[in-house]
Design a protein around this motif. Structure first.
Motif, PDB file in Angstrom:
ATOM      1  N   ARG A 166       2.153   6.407  12.228  1.00 10.53           N
ATOM      2  CA  ARG A 166       2.947   6.269  13.451  1.00 10.53           C
ATOM      3  C   ARG A 166       2.029   6.116  14.674  1.00 10.53           C
ATOM      4  O   ARG A 166       2.321   5.351  15.592  1.00 10.53           O
ATOM      5  CB  ARG A 166       3.872   7.475  13.624  1.00 10.53           C
ATOM      6  N   ASN A 167       0.903   6.843  14.679  1.00 13.62           N
ATOM      7  CA  ASN A 167      -0.037   6.703  15.793  1.00 13.62           C
ATOM      8  C   ASN A 167      -0.554   5.273  15.918  1.00 13.62           C
ATOM      9  O   ASN A 167      -0.595   4.697  17.012  1.00 13.62           O
ATOM     10  CB  ASN A 167      -1.221   7.658  15.589  1.00 13.62           C
ATOM     11  N   LYS A 168      -0.966   4.709  14.788  1.00  6.26           N
ATOM     12  CA  LYS A 168      -1.514   3.353  14.829  1.00  6.26           C
ATOM     13  C   LYS A 168      -0.449   2.327  15.206  1.00  6.26           C
ATOM     14  O   LYS A 168      -0.731   1.349  15.896  1.00  6.26           O
ATOM     15  CB  LYS A 168      -2.125   2.998  13.473  1.00  6.26           C
ATOM     16  N   CYS A 169       0.783   2.543  14.754  1.00 10.23           N
ATOM     17  CA  CYS A 169       1.867   1.622  15.122  1.00 10.23           C
ATOM     18  C   CYS A 169       2.115   1.668  16.634  1.00 10.23           C
ATOM     19  O   CYS A 169       2.276   0.619  17.283  1.00 10.23           O
ATOM     20  CB  CYS A 169       3.136   1.969  14.362  1.00 10.23           C
ATOM     21  N   LEU A 170       2.141   2.863  17.188  1.00  8.47           N
ATOM     22  CA  LEU A 170       2.344   2.985  18.628  1.00  8.47           C
ATOM     23  C   LEU A 170       1.173   2.391  19.398  1.00  8.47           C
ATOM     24  O   LEU A 170       1.364   1.732  20.446  1.00  8.47           O
ATOM     25  CB  LEU A 170       2.530   4.457  18.996  1.00  8.47           C
ATOM     26  N   GLN A 171      -0.047   2.613  18.906  1.00  8.27           N
ATOM     27  CA  GLN A 171      -1.211   2.020  19.570  1.00  8.27           C
ATOM     28  C   GLN A 171      -1.146   0.501  19.532  1.00  8.27           C
ATOM     29  O   GLN A 171      -1.489  -0.178  20.517  1.00  8.27           O
ATOM     30  CB  GLN A 171      -2.490   2.521  18.890  1.00  8.27           C
ATOM     31  N   LEU A 172      -0.707  -0.046  18.409  1.00  8.25           N
ATOM     32  CA  LEU A 172      -0.587  -1.505  18.297  1.00  8.25           C
ATOM     33  C   LEU A 172       0.473  -2.035  19.260  1.00  8.25           C
ATOM     34  O   LEU A 172       0.288  -3.080  19.896  1.00  8.25           O
ATOM     35  CB  LEU A 172      -0.260  -1.876  16.846  1.00  8.25           C
TER      36      LEU A 172
ATOM     37  N   GLU B  87       0.830  -1.204   0.000  1.00 10.35           N
ATOM     38  CA  GLU B  87       0.000   0.000   0.000  1.00 10.35           C
ATOM     39  C   GLU B  87       0.867   1.257   0.000  1.00 10.35           C
ATOM     40  O   GLU B  87       1.875   1.333   0.685  1.00 10.35           O
ATOM     41  CB  GLU B  87      -0.922  -0.005   1.221  1.00 10.35           C
ATOM     42  N   LYS B  88       0.423   2.264  -0.786  1.00  9.25           N
ATOM     43  CA  LYS B  88       1.151   3.520  -0.872  1.00  9.25           C
ATOM     44  C   LYS B  88       0.432   4.669  -0.171  1.00  9.25           C
ATOM     45  O   LYS B  88       1.075   5.645   0.233  1.00  9.25           O
ATOM     46  CB  LYS B  88       1.364   3.901  -2.352  1.00  9.25           C
ATOM     47  N   SER B  89      -0.872   4.562  -0.029  1.00 13.01           N
ATOM     48  CA  SER B  89      -1.638   5.641   0.585  1.00 13.01           C
ATOM     49  C   SER B  89      -1.459   5.603   2.109  1.00 13.01           C
ATOM     50  O   SER B  89      -1.609   4.551   2.744  1.00 13.01           O
ATOM     51  CB  SER B  89      -3.124   5.493   0.235  1.00 13.01           C
ATOM     52  N   HIS B  90      -1.167   6.751   2.699  1.00 14.39           N
ATOM     53  CA  HIS B  90      -0.952   6.804   4.139  1.00 14.39           C
ATOM     54  C   HIS B  90      -2.250   6.547   4.909  1.00 14.39           C
ATOM     55  O   HIS B  90      -2.242   5.863   5.939  1.00 14.39           O
ATOM     56  CB  HIS B  90      -0.380   8.167   4.530  1.00 14.39           C
ATOM     57  N   GLN B  91      -3.369   7.106   4.438  1.00 13.01           N
ATOM     58  CA  GLN B  91      -4.632   6.899   5.147  1.00 13.01           C
ATOM     59  C   GLN B  91      -5.043   5.429   5.141  1.00 13.01           C
ATOM     60  O   GLN B  91      -5.508   4.892   6.152  1.00 13.01           O
ATOM     61  CB  GLN B  91      -5.750   7.744   4.511  1.00 13.01           C
ATOM     62  N   VAL B  92      -4.864   4.773   3.990  1.00 12.38           N
ATOM     63  CA  VAL B  92      -5.207   3.346   3.916  1.00 12.38           C
ATOM     64  C   VAL B  92      -4.256   2.530   4.788  1.00 12.38           C
ATOM     65  O   VAL B  92      -4.665   1.549   5.432  1.00 12.38           O
ATOM     66  CB  VAL B  92      -5.184   2.871   2.449  1.00 12.38           C
ATOM     67  N   LEU B  93      -2.997   2.927   4.825  1.00 12.25           N
ATOM     68  CA  LEU B  93      -2.035   2.238   5.691  1.00 12.25           C
ATOM     69  C   LEU B  93      -2.476   2.313   7.159  1.00 12.25           C
ATOM     70  O   LEU B  93      -2.442   1.306   7.886  1.00 12.25           O
ATOM     71  CB  LEU B  93      -0.647   2.868   5.528  1.00 12.25           C
ATOM     72  N   ALA B  94      -2.894   3.487   7.585  1.00 13.81           N
ATOM     73  CA  ALA B  94      -3.336   3.647   8.973  1.00 13.81           C
ATOM     74  C   ALA B  94      -4.557   2.774   9.258  1.00 13.81           C
ATOM     75  O   ALA B  94      -4.661   2.147  10.323  1.00 13.81           O
ATOM     76  CB  ALA B  94      -3.642   5.115   9.256  1.00 13.81           C
TER      77      ALA B  94
ATOM     78  N   THR C  65       8.662   4.265  11.023  1.00 11.46           N
ATOM     79  CA  THR C  65       9.451   5.317  10.373  1.00 11.46           C
ATOM     80  C   THR C  65       8.667   6.066   9.313  1.00 11.46           C
ATOM     81  O   THR C  65       9.240   6.872   8.569  1.00 11.46           O
ATOM     82  CB  THR C  65      10.692   4.694   9.732  1.00 11.46           C
ATOM     83  N   SER C  66       7.370   5.819   9.213  1.00 12.82           N
ATOM     84  CA  SER C  66       6.554   6.485   8.207  1.00 12.82           C
ATOM     85  C   SER C  66       6.546   7.993   8.456  1.00 12.82           C
ATOM     86  O   SER C  66       6.640   8.468   9.585  1.00 12.82           O
ATOM     87  CB  SER C  66       5.129   5.934   8.246  1.00 12.82           C
ATOM     88  N   THR C  67       6.371   8.738   7.391  1.00 13.21           N
ATOM     89  CA  THR C  67       6.346  10.195   7.503  1.00 13.21           C
ATOM     90  C   THR C  67       4.953  10.713   7.874  1.00 13.21           C
ATOM     91  O   THR C  67       4.810  11.894   8.207  1.00 13.21           O
ATOM     92  CB  THR C  67       6.772  10.838   6.178  1.00 13.21           C
ATOM     93  N   TYR C  68       3.947   9.873   7.807  1.00 10.61           N
ATOM     94  CA  TYR C  68       2.577  10.295   8.097  1.00 10.61           C
ATOM     95  C   TYR C  68       2.276  10.033   9.577  1.00 10.61           C
ATOM     96  O   TYR C  68       2.524   8.936  10.094  1.00 10.61           O
ATOM     97  CB  TYR C  68       1.606   9.522   7.209  1.00 10.61           C
ATOM     98  N   PHE C  69       1.728  11.047  10.261  1.00  9.80           N
ATOM     99  CA  PHE C  69       1.513  10.917  11.702  1.00  9.80           C
ATOM    100  C   PHE C  69       0.482   9.827  12.028  1.00  9.80           C
ATOM    101  O   PHE C  69       0.589   9.143  13.053  1.00  9.80           O
ATOM    102  CB  PHE C  69       1.055  12.257  12.275  1.00  9.80           C
ATOM    103  N   GLY C  70      -0.534   9.632  11.151  1.00 12.06           N
ATOM    104  CA  GLY C  70      -1.557   8.631  11.428  1.00 12.06           C
ATOM    105  C   GLY C  70      -0.994   7.225  11.462  1.00 12.06           C
ATOM    106  O   GLY C  70      -1.411   6.394  12.271  1.00 12.06           O
TER     107      GLY C  70
END
Length: 976
Positions: free
Chosen positions: A168-174, A122-129, A161-166
């Motif tokens: 990184r937020n989901k990774c930290l939540q996980l 996936e390339k889209s940051h929103q879909v990644l989140a 290490t993603s540049t999109y804050f969303g």
């Protein structure tokens, strides 16, 4: 002969052969449901644009999906996901994957591989989140799959290490929801921001790296992930404390709010650890340092952070007393500054090369201004934290500060005395909720404090408040408050009498307040008794009016003080003794028993003095158990003397409930249960069972009345008493089944009941099956009981005719054994007392016909479960009309545990009357058995439900909760 043969031929050829139903093969129909996945695939294929596909997906999300169809739907969604190029559609598909993973009965581990593959491509940051959120849902559904959890953690570490804050937020939540502190991360996936290769670390160190992230949303997510580890039972490292303290001064509100919570968590984990004070060589306990940090946040710019900080302060009970007292003073106390010794001061003076010349006055005096950043043990901004909180512009902060003061004062009597002035000042707050909360708080810490006269004056000023809740809360506070002087007693009495004259409806609350005020301060009341009673050592004074509520209030104060002061009755005049006897009978709950010298004791007083009425609770419990054991010895209630013993036991239990209020619920429950058994036994002994039906119409009506009375009593036993266990409820249902069987027999014996006996029999069998389903575990306690015999005969009962069923029931009823009652630890009986209206006024409420008049209702409820939905007000008019009113939820107050106050208005209206008449007002308790019982059998799809009898699950009714109060009303005809 030919004719005979012809006849036989016709007979042979006219034979009809019947084929049994078993020989004809039955046609079997199989109902199939349309496939969810096929329907979804067709819809998505029909979509001509991303908007259409998104609409189909939104429509599909509103429909439930069965567990067996989830996997097929997931495959269709993933197939379309790979083909779709629009980000919004892929985002919705990822969201649907997470929702489908929550389906009960579906194992989402088969989706993990596909979700991770789509995540990597996936390339889209929103879909990644959104995909990471889906993986988080899958991980929470599979807590036991260690390998799956580890894969998800690796994926989260990789995308940190993603540049999109969303993302990184989901990774930290996980990481916070699935990570473990005891297992290190692998080298391949552990990569902090800007690090190519890093040593093996744990989850906490990885999350703490993002405390300094450039995006405040990521910093907030990192702190919340760490708090999530704490909520999962993992211990957070102390090294994070300094980082959390720095984050508490962040520029963003969300970061500061989460950081304050983190500081509090660490203070609970490591309260006794020693931490250094910055810019000095001093060290203090971590709990004290964190207390100072949180105190500083009470002055934060965001009111949300201020509320949170004030609430957290109330739970820090391990703080040192001098730190606690500093919160009440805006000026830094001297014991929170580091004091230099004389040698250090002399050394500093010598090193500076300056000495006092004596030319300037006090040039060598100690200076008040000191370096606050270097020598303070607590931040100067944290001084007077509660003062700042109580003076805050937001009332939410003031309420939180008041509650925190209460929590800390309850564990520290010295702190309670120091914060008393601040709490009393809050009685003058402009917001009613703050004033009410301050009164409740002072009530909770009243055991640690004694009010001075100036403080009491401020407290009593609240009695002029127009809010009834405020005044009654203050009366409750005065009941448990200690005052210091007799002037305080006089002041309180004067203000309460003013309150009584201004608000006559507060009469009962004021009397109750004076009762406790007198019993708590007998030595302070004694010197002012002559003044209160207007007595004179030489002259006779006029006898006051006993109808004056103010005079009754004074007598209640004096009589309750006299109970602990034996010298006080010598100051009473003759009419005071007569008034005592009158009040002792009319207001026995407010006037105690007094041993008056030279006075003849009444029968009730002598009973109480002998200890029978106020006997110990233990002896009353023993008496209750002995009574039940005596009854349990009866195997058959038809034996001679058994019914007399039962009647005497019921009478004793009813009397015990009147004398011992703590056991009133248990005693009344047992008496009502035994009364049901007695009624049932007497009904079965009537002559109607051995006589013809036309000869026993009178006995038939008598037994029918007894059976209906038993039914009513069983509903009272089940819904009017709280604290019952399953065994007691099963015993009640057993008695109810016996009463229903008795009614069924009487229905079959009557002329009119022959037509409907079939429906009644079906209904009864449903009730028996319902009992077996609900109380399967309690059946071993029902040996030789009515319900056990019925369950043994159940196959025969379902196959026999109604009249045979009636005969079996009649025999079973007479042969069943008496079930003994086993009491639980505590049973409470729901009750209600209507305070207003009193029903004593002869002045009718007059109103015009066609209009309404408001009748104020004030009642106290005891041990009523869910009163907002079960308590109703019934108004019964003289012509037989009955109106039932549902009070609003806001009309119910909860002044204490198990107690509810109902203050509402009932609107009355009627046609014109020729003269005033009385209406009856009472409280009802509504009950419904639908919550605990379900219908035993369900009809087939092709059957109509019109002919089915109503099952017990539909039974609803009301129980009288209070005694009726009669009120005069007079509807007048309208003027023309």
């Amino acid at each position: 002969m030919a004719a005979h043969l012809k006849k036989r031929v016709y007979e042979e050829f006219s034979k009809v052969s019947q084929v049994t139903l078993e020989e004809v093969p039955a046609k079997k129909l199989r109902l199939t449901k349309p496939s969810k996945s096929a329907a979804l695939h067709i819809d998505l294929c029909k979509a001509t644009s991303p908007t259409d596909a998104l609409q189909y997906l939104l429509h599909f999300a509103r429909k439930p999906v069965e567990a067996e169809s989830v996997e097929g739907v997931v495959r269709i969604l993933l197939e379309h996901y790979y083909k779709e190029s629009d980000n919004s559609v892929r985002l919705k598909i990822a969201s649907l994957l997470g929702l489908l993973s929550k389906t009960q009965g579906f194992a989402p581990d088969c989706v993990v591989d596909d979700a991770i593959n789509t995540l990597n491509n996936e390339k889209s940051h929103q879909v990644l989140a959104q995909l990471l959120d889906t993986l988080l849902i899958i991980g929470t559904q599979l807590p036991d799959k260690i390998a799956v959890i580890q894969r998800l953690i690796d994926v989260a570490c990789k995308h940190l290490t993603s540049t999109y804050f969303g993302v990184r937020n989901k990774c930290l939540q996980l990481l916070g929801c699935l990570g473990t502190v005891d297992k290190p991360l692998s080298k391949e996936t552990d990569a902090g921001p800007g690090a190519q290769t890093s040593p093996v670390r744990d989850v906490q160190s990885l999350i703490s790296d993002y405390f300094q992230d450039q995006d405040p949303r990521v910093r907030t997510a990192a702190i919340k992930a760490m708090l999530q580890l704490h909520e999962r039972g993992m211990k957070i490292q102390q090294t994070i404390y300094n980082q959390a303290c720095k984050l508490s001064s962040d520029d963003y509100e969300q970061v500061r709010s989460a950081a304050v919570q983190m500081v509090w968590v660490l203070s609970q984990h490591y309260p006794e650890s020693i931490v250094p004070i910055p810019s000095s060589n001093e060290e203090i306990r971590l709990v004290d340092d964190s207390f100072g940090k949180i105190c500083h946040m009470v002055s934060d710019g965001s009111w949300v952070v201020r509320v949170q900080a004030a609430k957290l302060l109330g739970s820090m009970h391990q703080v040192s007393p001098h730190f606690l007292e500093q919160t009440l003073d805006k000026k830094l106390m001297s014991d929170l500054r580091r004091k230099r010794t004389a040698h250090e001061r002399a050394k500093e003076l010598y090193a500076s090369g300056e000495f006092s010349s004596g030319r300037r006055w006090a040039d060598d005096a100690p200076k008040e201004k000191v370096d606050t950043s270097g020598v303070n043990l607590i931040d100067s901004g944290a001084c007077g934290a509660f003062v700042h909180g109580l003076e805050d512009e937001m009332y939410e902060v003031r309420i939180a500060a008041v509650e925190a003061l209460c929590s800390l004062a309850q564990s520290s009597p010295s702190f309670a005395e120091k914060c008393l002035d601040f709490l009393v000042d809050m009685f003058n707050d402009e917001i009613e909720e703050v004033r009410l909360q301050s009164i409740h708080v002072l009530r909770q810490i009243s055991t640690h404090i004694t009010l001075r006269e100036d403080q009491l004056d401020t407290v009593l000023a609240v009695l002029e408040d127009s809010s009834r809740d405020i005044r009654e809360a203050l009366h409750e506070l005065l009941c448990y408050t200690n005052v210091s002087t007799k002037e305080c007693i006089q002041l309180a009495l004067v203000e309460l009498l003013k309150n009584l004259s201004k608000y006559p409806t507060d009469r009962n609350s004021v009397w109750k307040c004076l009762k406790f005020l007198g019993s708590r301060h007998p030595t302070l009341v004694l010197p002012i008794v002559p003044e209160l009673l207007s007595t004179h050592p030489y002259f006779d004074t006029p006898e006051p009016d006993m109808d004056d509520p103010a005079y009754i209030a004074v007598l209640v104060l004096v009589f309750n003080a006299a109970k602990s002061c034996p010298t006080m009755p010598a100051l009473f005049s003759d009419h005071t003794f007569r008034h005592y006897a009158y009040l002792r009978d009319s207001l026995s709950h407010l006037v105690p028993h007094l041993r008056l010298p030279g006075r003849k004791q009444t029968a009730s007083s002598g009973l109480e003095a002998s200890g029978v009425g106020s006997g110990s609770l233990e002896s009353a419990q023993n008496f209750l158990q002995d009574s039940l054991i005596r009854v349990s010895a009866l195997q058959n209630l038809e034996t001679p003397g058994a019914q007399d013993l039962l009647e005497f036991t019921i009478r004793d239990l009813q009397r015990l409930g009147e004398l011992q209020t703590e056991l009133a619920g248990s005693a009344d429950f047992c008496a009502t249960y035994l009364h049901c058994q007695l009624l049932l036994t007497k009904a079965l002994q009537e002559k109607l069972w051995t006589m013809a039906v036309p000869l026993c119409l009178k006995q038939n009506a008598k037994v029918s009345t007894a059976a209906r009375q038993i039914l009513d009593e069983t509903y009272k036993l089940e819904f009017l008493y709280s604290g019952l266990e399953t065994q007691q409820i099963a015993s009640i249902h057993n008695v109810r089944l016996q009463a229903k069987a008795l009614l069924l027999i009487l229905t079959a014996r009557s002329k009119r009941g022959v037509d409907r006996v079939l429906g009644v029999c079906e209904k009864f069998l449903q009730d028996v099956e319902s009992f077996q389903r609900l109380f399967m575990t309690e059946l071993p306690h029902f040996q030789d009981s009515f319900v056990e015999k019925l369950l043994e005969l159940m196959p025969r009962l379902t196959a026999c005719k109604p009249l045979d069923l009636v005969k079996i029931l009649q025999t079973t009823l007479r042969q069943s054994r008496f079930i003994h009652l086993k009491l639980p630890e505590q049973i409470h009986r729901a009750s209600a007392t209507i305070i207003e209206p009193t029903g004593e006024s002869d002045n009718p409420l007059k109103f015009t016909t066609g209009l309404v008049v408001a009748l104020d209702i004030d009642a106290t409820l005891e041990h009523v479960q869910d009163p907002q939905t079960t308590v109703k007000v019934q108004v019964l008019y003289p012509d037989g009309q009955s109106h039932i009113i549902h009070p609003k939820p806001g009309d119910f107050r909860t002044p204490g545990p198990g107690r509810v106050r109902l203050i509402t208005q009932v609107y009355l209206s009627h046609s014109a009357w020729t003269e005033a008449c009385q209406i009856e007002v009472r409280l009802l308790l509504a009950y419904s058995s639908s919550s605990s019982k379900q219908s035993a059998s369900k009809p087939a799809w092709n059957e109509s439900m019109d002919g089915l009898p109503t099952s017990e699950s539909c039974i609803e009714g009301t129980i009288h909760l209070s005694k009726p109060v009669k009120v005069f009303i007079m509807p007048k005809p309208a003027r023309r």
